[in-house]
Write an enzyme that holds these catalytic residues in place. Sequence first.
Site, mmCIF file in Angstrom:
data_model
loop_
_atom_site.group_PDB
_atom_site.id
_atom_site.type_symbol
_atom_site.label_atom_id
_atom_site.label_comp_id
_atom_site.label_asym_id
_atom_site.label_seq_id
_atom_site.Cartn_x
_atom_site.Cartn_y
_atom_site.Cartn_z
ATOM 1 N N HIS A 212 0.871 -3.126 9.534
ATOM 2 C CA HIS A 212 2.196 -2.787 9.150
ATOM 3 C C HIS A 212 3.039 -2.160 10.141
ATOM 4 O O HIS A 212 2.530 -1.508 11.230
ATOM 5 C CB HIS A 212 2.513 -2.196 7.931
ATOM 6 C CG HIS A 212 2.209 -2.775 6.815
ATOM 7 N ND1 HIS A 212 3.176 -3.938 6.248
ATOM 8 C CD2 HIS A 212 1.374 -2.623 5.653
ATOM 9 C CE1 HIS A 212 2.541 -4.189 5.010
ATOM 10 N NE2 HIS A 212 1.286 -3.773 4.932
ATOM 11 N N HIS B 44 1.038 -1.170 0.130
ATOM 12 C CA HIS B 44 0.148 -0.036 0.114
ATOM 13 C C HIS B 44 0.722 1.171 -0.047
ATOM 14 O O HIS B 44 0.510 2.264 -0.876
ATOM 15 C CB HIS B 44 -0.988 0.192 1.313
ATOM 16 C CG HIS B 44 -2.273 -0.790 1.039
ATOM 17 N ND1 HIS B 44 -2.379 -2.076 1.037
ATOM 18 C CD2 HIS B 44 -3.428 -0.211 0.763
ATOM 19 C CE1 HIS B 44 -3.393 -2.501 0.897
ATOM 20 N NE2 HIS B 44 -4.258 -1.448 0.786
#
Length: 556
Positions: free
Chosen positions: A193, A142
């Site tokens: 993350h 992303h």
Amino acid sequence: MCALHDSSEPRLDAGMKHHDHYARRLPPWRNALRNRLIPIVRSETPYLALLQDQLRTPALDSYFAFTANLGTHTFFMVMLPILFWNGYTSMGRAMVHMLAAGVYWSGFVKDMLCLPRPLSPPLYRITMSGSAALEYGFPSTHSTNAVSVAVYAIQILRSAPEQHHPYVYIALQMLFYFYAVSIVFGRLYCGMHGFFDVVVGSFLGAGIAIVQLMCGEALDVWVASGSYVNPLLLTIITLFLVRIHPEPADDCPCYDDSISFAGVVIGCQIGAFHYARTGYAIDLPIPSTVPFSLKALGLPTATARIVLGVVIIFVWRAAMKPALFKILPPIFRGLEHVRLNMPRVFFLSASKYTSIPPLQGDDNVIPPMSELPQMLKNLTHPRKRSVSLGPQSAADAYETLAYRNRRRRESINSQDSVILESAEWLPDWDDPKDLKPSLKPKDNKPLGVDLLPTPVSSRVHSYEHMMGTVSPEATSMTPLDSDAEFIADSDGSGTAPQEEENEKRQIFMKLEKPRARYDVEVITKLIVYGGIGWLAVEGNPLLFELCGLGMGLTGK
């Protein structure tokens, strides 16, 4: 490399293996590099949990769960063809190159290092994508996609500031900065993350954007203006990169996404080469540009082009996948018979199955049209299935077991270690509400804000204690070394290795069993997405001309 033996084989048996799972599955140099980086993932987790605890609100949960879709493959694959059909060929080609490179190289590193995401618990995973948590964590795709798009767009704006009103010029730049920061920070907020993941992913994205700005236009001209050798050479290079993609230690879908975007790149190059010679294309800003003028076509015609083009893409995907699933298996069995097949781990070889059943959730790039209503429903209710707690993938489960084993060894080796047992620092595991955002009704504040007037270091320590726990019984860890036959607990009792095996089984049984994956899916994705790339660049523009929705011959 060998294919999986049998679709009926209990895949969850992997949970019965020892903690050296990665040491046995990875080459020594990859495992050594992974072991050096794992401490970073573990050290970041409690601080990410603290960040979540401090910032989480229902509104932010919904916002970041929703906006994460703006960094997904699906969003870009729906938007990219529209750029081509509306005359933004230069931008469309740049986006294809950057996103394909971002998905491939981030997936390459993910499968090479097999680094897990930060542990849950203590983190809550906030995501609307059921497949996102199944991938490895490092680096963040992303972040790579968002930063590459933002850097490219901002530089294009700055290269021609006179084309926009000063206020519009500043507003557009701020919009792209906000977009990148929102996506990158959202990966931290959502517990998907760690800092290391998004920082490296962002640098990777910035590097890809710089390469595109320096070489992208020259590549486009080289492909469209040269002989057929040019797109052929680019196709061979792309297929070579697909072939050398590392084999992961777990069933990770990164490779599938890389194949899909490789197919798009191949289709776009072939389409650009041929469309530039049809007489319908123009050469500005680059060869093979689709002519478009909203004033000349009118809004109804321009809208009809987009609707027809999108429908054609979904029809192509819906028709070709089942057709290829019937055509390719006999061919693959023949190749396997003469030992010309190239199997990959976690993919069944054609000789191991007779037919392919309808596959659910087999595509992270463009979903089937039948799934669109549910996707739109999820977008309107982003919190209905956005929050989860506990391991969600094999990588999660192995990291949970490994961290738990480490903590147990530390408790044996250090008599001074303190095991926190205060329930006020842990979620109420019996309350199903705690499997959703950790908010208490009182003052609408995150869990623990009123209960913990303690120093930050103590709160971080409490999150460290929660790491590696997945059940109420696991919140109070007992000293257990998996290498020992029998070790006394702190209360003098003993725990046999069988108990640890049962613990492993319990963790893996909670995971959703991965579906069988078939060797023909690789070629199927290349053909299907190669076709989508060709339709975007040449097929649909030619169809628009035949249907009276085009601009006519350019006189070339």
